[in-house]
Enzyme design. Structure first.
Site, PDB file in Angstrom:
ATOM      1  N   GLU A 243       0.841  -1.210   0.000  1.00 39.59           N
ATOM      2  CA  GLU A 243       0.000   0.000   0.000  1.00 39.59           C
ATOM      3  C   GLU A 243       0.871   1.252   0.000  1.00 39.59           C
ATOM      4  OE1 GLU A 243       0.121  -2.584   2.069  1.00 39.59           O
ATOM      5  OE2 GLU A 243      -1.657  -2.704   3.310  1.00 39.59           O
TER       6      GLU A 243
ATOM      7  N   CYS B 105       0.528   1.648   7.391  1.00 41.20           N
ATOM      8  CA  CYS B 105      -0.063   1.975   6.089  1.00 41.20           C
ATOM      9  C   CYS B 105      -1.352   2.764   6.277  1.00 41.20           C
ATOM     10  CB  CYS B 105      -0.307   0.712   5.279  1.00 41.20           C
ATOM     11  SG  CYS B 105       1.234  -0.031   4.725  1.00 41.20           S
TER      12      CYS B 105
HETATM   13  N1  LIG Z   1      -1.192  -4.990   4.534  1.00 42.76           N
HETATM   14  C1  LIG Z   1       0.050  -5.519   4.378  1.00 42.76           C
HETATM   15  C2  LIG Z   1       0.559  -6.400   5.313  1.00 42.76           C
HETATM   16  C3  LIG Z   1       1.818  -6.909   5.107  1.00 42.76           C
HETATM   17  N2  LIG Z   1       2.524  -6.552   4.025  1.00 42.76           N
HETATM   18  C4  LIG Z   1       3.831  -7.178   3.773  1.00 42.76           C
HETATM   19  C5  LIG Z   1       4.930  -7.013   4.750  1.00 42.76           C
HETATM   20  C6  LIG Z   1       5.720  -8.291   4.617  1.00 42.76           C
HETATM   21  O1  LIG Z   1       6.571  -8.210   3.469  1.00 42.76           O
HETATM   22  C7  LIG Z   1       4.630  -9.298   4.382  1.00 42.76           C
HETATM   23  C8  LIG Z   1       4.094  -9.920   5.653  1.00 42.76           C
HETATM   24  O2  LIG Z   1       4.914 -10.971   5.983  1.00 42.76           O
HETATM   25  P1  LIG Z   1       4.481 -12.141   7.003  1.00 42.76           P
HETATM   26  O3  LIG Z   1       4.556 -11.564   8.384  1.00 42.76           O
HETATM   27  O4  LIG Z   1       3.079 -12.566   6.645  1.00 42.76           O
HETATM   28  O5  LIG Z   1       5.492 -13.203   6.747  1.00 42.76           O
HETATM   29  O6  LIG Z   1       3.601  -8.584   3.741  1.00 42.76           O
HETATM   30  C9  LIG Z   1       2.001  -5.684   3.105  1.00 42.76           C
HETATM   31  O7  LIG Z   1       2.645  -5.373   2.078  1.00 42.76           O
HETATM   32  N3  LIG Z   1       0.777  -5.162   3.313  1.00 42.76           N
HETATM   33 ZN    ZN Z   2       1.425  -1.812   6.094  1.00 42.33          ZN
END
Ligand SMILES: Nc1ccn([C@H]2C[C@H](O)[C@@H](COP(=O)(O)O)O2)c(=O)n1
Ligand code: ZN
Length: 164
Positions: free
Chosen positions: A84, A111
């Site tokens: 985002e 975000c």
């Molecule tokens: N709304 C979101 C939530 C998480 N992310 C990204 C940040 C990390 O690269 C990944 C989450 O990793 P996890 O803890 O599930 O292994 O996703 C995002 O871009 N937007």
């Molecule tokens: Zn975020």
């Protein structure tokens, strides 16, 4: 044949599809997230996916998540930019006031701040797999206070395939 096609995809299917496709660029081995920002008149303004900032090599910075508590310096969380935020930062136009965000995973608290401050007014999200965590609770608290509307994408059930 004289009439128009009737089985064309909806706006929500189109923009969520673009968000899903964008997420497929992510190098994160565990969670790939994609985002697509759209104007009030359904024009795509920007897209993003989760990844490291420019200059921070995908091959050198850490992608691990398990060592976050004991060694955060060598886990991904200090370095990855969320989809985002990347979509907001990738925007090269004027203002995002009144726009709509399609994102495959519910936004975190960090975000949410950027979403609110950039003027995005609606969020359509896919998964809410981190619902109930402090980050998502705080995000919903801020979005509610700021009057940002959000709803979960409702899949039609039909499969959208891309073949090139
Ligand atoms: N709304 C979101 C939530 C998480 N992310 C990204 C940040 C990390 O690269 C990944 C989450 O990793 P996890 O803890 O599930 O292994 O996703 C995002 O871009 N937007
Ligand atoms: Zn975020």
């Amino acid at each position: 044949m004289t009439g128009k096609r009737e089985d064309y995809i909806t706006w929500d299917e189109y923009f969520m599809g673009v968000a899903v496709l964008s997420g497929k660029r992510s190098k994160d081995p565990s969670t790939q997230v994609g985002a697509c920002i759209v104007s009030q008149d359904n024009k795509i303004l920007s897209m993003g996916y989760n990844g490291f900032p420019l200059g921070c090599s995908d091959d050198e910075f850490p992608w691990g998540r398990d060592n976050e508590a004991e060694d955060p310096y060598n886990a991904k969380y200090f370095y990855s930019t969320h989809s985002e935020l990347n979509a907001i930062l990738n925007y090269r136009g004027g203002s995002l006031e009144g726009s709509k965000l399609y994102v495959t995973l519910f936004p975190c608290n960090e975000c949410a701040k950027a979403i609110i401050q950039s003027g995005i007014k609606t969020i359509v999200y896919g998964s809410d797999k981190y619902a109930g965590t402090p980050a998502v609770n705080a995000s919903k608290r801020m979005l509610n206070a700021a009057g940002v509307r959000y709803y979960q994408y409702q899949p039609s059930g039909r499969k959208i395939e891309i073949e090139v």
